[in-house]
Design a protein around this motif. Structure first.
Motif, PDB file in Angstrom:
ATOM      1  N   ARG A   9      39.512 103.559  -7.279  1.00 18.71           N
ATOM      2  CA  ARG A   9      39.251 103.272  -5.867  1.00 18.71           C
ATOM      3  C   ARG A   9      37.766 102.978  -5.731  1.00 18.71           C
ATOM      4  O   ARG A   9      36.952 103.531  -6.463  1.00 18.71           O
ATOM      5  N   SER A  10      37.453 102.116  -4.788  1.00 17.88           N
ATOM      6  CA  SER A  10      36.064 101.754  -4.530  1.00 17.88           C
ATOM      7  C   SER A  10      35.767 102.019  -3.062  1.00 17.88           C
ATOM      8  O   SER A  10      36.590 101.724  -2.198  1.00 17.88           O
ATOM      9  N   LEU A  11      34.608 102.588  -2.788  1.00 19.29           N
ATOM     10  CA  LEU A  11      34.236 102.918  -1.419  1.00 19.29           C
ATOM     11  C   LEU A  11      32.784 102.533  -1.178  1.00 19.29           C
ATOM     12  O   LEU A  11      31.879 103.012  -1.860  1.00 19.29           O
ATOM     13  N   ASP A  12      32.584 101.642  -0.215  1.00 21.36           N
ATOM     14  CA  ASP A  12      31.236 101.204   0.171  1.00 21.36           C
ATOM     15  C   ASP A  12      30.770 102.087   1.321  1.00 21.36           C
ATOM     16  O   ASP A  12      31.305 102.009   2.426  1.00 21.36           O
ATOM     17  N   ILE A  13      29.805 102.939   1.058  1.00 22.94           N
ATOM     18  CA  ILE A  13      29.324 103.860   2.095  1.00 22.94           C
ATOM     19  C   ILE A  13      27.868 103.568   2.478  1.00 22.94           C
ATOM     20  O   ILE A  13      27.169 104.421   2.991  1.00 22.94           O
ATOM     21  N   ARG A  14      27.459 102.321   2.254  1.00 23.79           N
ATOM     22  CA  ARG A  14      26.105 101.918   2.650  1.00 23.79           C
ATOM     23  C   ARG A  14      25.990 101.953   4.174  1.00 23.79           C
ATOM     24  O   ARG A  14      26.915 101.584   4.883  1.00 23.79           O
ATOM     25  N   GLY A  15      24.848 102.408   4.649  1.00 21.74           N
ATOM     26  CA  GLY A  15      24.571 102.413   6.083  1.00 21.74           C
ATOM     27  C   GLY A  15      25.077 103.646   6.813  1.00 21.74           C
ATOM     28  O   GLY A  15      24.784 103.824   7.986  1.00 21.74           O
ATOM     29  N   LEU A  16      25.822 104.511   6.132  1.00 22.53           N
ATOM     30  CA  LEU A  16      26.357 105.706   6.781  1.00 22.53           C
ATOM     31  C   LEU A  16      25.417 106.892   6.600  1.00 22.53           C
ATOM     32  O   LEU A  16      24.634 106.937   5.657  1.00 22.53           O
ATOM     33  N   SER A  17      25.543 107.867   7.507  1.00 20.30           N
ATOM     34  CA  SER A  17      24.801 109.118   7.331  1.00 20.30           C
ATOM     35  C   SER A  17      25.385 109.837   6.123  1.00 20.30           C
ATOM     36  O   SER A  17      26.519 109.556   5.706  1.00 20.30           O
ATOM     37  N   PHE A  18      24.642 110.769   5.569  1.00 18.04           N
ATOM     38  CA  PHE A  18      25.155 111.487   4.399  1.00 18.04           C
ATOM     39  C   PHE A  18      26.466 112.195   4.719  1.00 18.04           C
ATOM     40  O   PHE A  18      27.409 112.164   3.930  1.00 18.04           O
ATOM     41  N   PHE A  19      26.539 112.830   5.882  1.00 18.54           N
ATOM     42  CA  PHE A  19      27.722 113.616   6.213  1.00 18.54           C
ATOM     43  C   PHE A  19      28.967 112.742   6.373  1.00 18.54           C
ATOM     44  O   PHE A  19      30.044 113.091   5.896  1.00 18.54           O
ATOM     45  N   LYS A  45      18.155 102.298  -0.131  1.00 16.00           N
ATOM     46  CA  LYS A  45      17.153 103.027   0.644  1.00 16.00           C
ATOM     47  C   LYS A  45      17.536 104.492   0.839  1.00 16.00           C
ATOM     48  O   LYS A  45      16.709 105.373   0.731  1.00 16.00           O
ATOM     49  N   LYS A  46      18.802 104.742   1.196  1.00 16.56           N
ATOM     50  CA  LYS A  46      19.276 106.109   1.409  1.00 16.56           C
ATOM     51  C   LYS A  46      19.967 106.586   0.142  1.00 16.56           C
ATOM     52  O   LYS A  46      21.122 106.944   0.168  1.00 16.56           O
ATOM     53  N   ASN A  47      19.272 106.603  -0.942  1.00 19.08           N
ATOM     54  CA  ASN A  47      19.902 106.861  -2.233  1.00 19.08           C
ATOM     55  C   ASN A  47      20.433 108.296  -2.334  1.00 19.08           C
ATOM     56  O   ASN A  47      19.665 109.229  -2.537  1.00 19.08           O
ATOM     57  N   PHE A  48      21.755 108.439  -2.202  1.00 20.41           N
ATOM     58  CA  PHE A  48      22.418 109.741  -2.293  1.00 20.41           C
ATOM     59  C   PHE A  48      22.973 109.988  -3.696  1.00 20.41           C
ATOM     60  O   PHE A  48      23.830 110.835  -3.882  1.00 20.41           O
ATOM     61  N   THR A  49      22.487 109.251  -4.682  1.00 19.99           N
ATOM     62  CA  THR A  49      23.035 109.341  -6.038  1.00 19.99           C
ATOM     63  C   THR A  49      23.007 110.767  -6.576  1.00 19.99           C
ATOM     64  O   THR A  49      24.020 111.255  -7.077  1.00 19.99           O
ATOM     65  N   GLN A  50      21.881 111.441  -6.458  1.00 19.59           N
ATOM     66  CA  GLN A  50      21.784 112.810  -6.975  1.00 19.59           C
ATOM     67  C   GLN A  50      22.733 113.752  -6.246  1.00 19.59           C
ATOM     68  O   GLN A  50      23.348 114.605  -6.863  1.00 19.59           O
ATOM     69  N   PRO A  70      18.850  95.769  -7.201  1.00 19.51           N
ATOM     70  CA  PRO A  70      17.958  95.733  -6.026  1.00 19.51           C
ATOM     71  C   PRO A  70      18.664  95.937  -4.676  1.00 19.51           C
ATOM     72  O   PRO A  70      18.030  96.364  -3.722  1.00 19.51           O
ATOM     73  N   ARG A  71      19.965  95.656  -4.578  1.00 25.95           N
ATOM     74  CA  ARG A  71      20.658  95.736  -3.290  1.00 25.95           C
ATOM     75  C   ARG A  71      21.419  97.038  -3.082  1.00 25.95           C
ATOM     76  O   ARG A  71      21.634  97.452  -1.951  1.00 25.95           O
ATOM     77  N   MET A  72      21.869  97.671  -4.176  1.00 26.00           N
ATOM     78  CA  MET A  72      22.729  98.840  -4.042  1.00 26.00           C
ATOM     79  C   MET A  72      22.751  99.649  -5.337  1.00 26.00           C
ATOM     80  O   MET A  72      22.268  99.210  -6.363  1.00 26.00           O
ATOM     81  N   VAL A  73      23.351 100.834  -5.226  1.00 25.50           N
ATOM     82  CA  VAL A  73      23.610 101.670  -6.392  1.00 25.50           C
ATOM     83  C   VAL A  73      25.121 101.864  -6.461  1.00 25.50           C
ATOM     84  O   VAL A  73      25.754 102.192  -5.454  1.00 25.50           O
ATOM     85  N   ARG A  74      25.687 101.628  -7.642  1.00 26.32           N
ATOM     86  CA  ARG A  74      27.120 101.842  -7.850  1.00 26.32           C
ATOM     87  C   ARG A  74      27.279 103.070  -8.745  1.00 26.32           C
ATOM     88  O   ARG A  74      26.787 103.089  -9.858  1.00 26.32           O
ATOM     89  N   LEU A  75      27.964 104.076  -8.216  1.00 29.42           N
ATOM     90  CA  LEU A  75      28.149 105.343  -8.901  1.00 29.42           C
ATOM     91  C   LEU A  75      29.631 105.498  -9.224  1.00 29.42           C
ATOM     92  O   LEU A  75      30.467 105.389  -8.329  1.00 29.42           O
ATOM     93  N   PHE A  76      29.959 105.728 -10.484  1.00 28.09           N
ATOM     94  CA  PHE A  76      31.351 105.837 -10.916  1.00 28.09           C
ATOM     95  C   PHE A  76      31.657 107.293 -11.269  1.00 28.09           C
ATOM     96  O   PHE A  76      31.113 107.832 -12.244  1.00 28.09           O
TER      97      PHE A  76
END
Length: 86
Positions: A9-19, A45-50, A70-76
């Motif tokens: 499954r893939s989920l684009d959560i760019r632009g959302l608050s962390f919660f 910008k809102k890198n929630f990777t960690q 440069p545009r996004m981070v993809r975390l699997f």
């Protein structure tokens, strides 16, 4: 039973608050079968990777790959959990 679980499954959560992002990611993660993968597309910008990496490890899962461009981070997140929480 009409509910099916998926292997990827893939989920684009760019632009959302962390919660909000966490709420959606948790819901999607529950739909991924054991040994499946959830791809999270995160804001650069809102890198929630960690944060999501720590969460995945707390679920007994692992990060199989992180793609940073440069545009996004993809975390699997690989759901090879020893204990699968519903």
């Amino acid at each position: 039973e009409g509910f099916t679980m998926e292997m990827f499954r893939s989920l684009d959560i760019r632009g959302l608050s962390f919660f909000k992002a966490f709420e959606l990611a948790s819901k999607e993660f529950s739909r991924v079968k054991k040994n499946g993968i959830l791809e999270l597309i995160l804001d650069k910008k809102k890198n929630f990777t960690q944060d999501f990496t720590k969460w995945a490890k707390s679920q007994g899962c692992r990060i199989s790959d992180i793609e940073d461009d440069p545009r996004m981070v993809r975390l699997f997140i690989h759901k090879d959990c020893k204990v699968v929480k519903a």
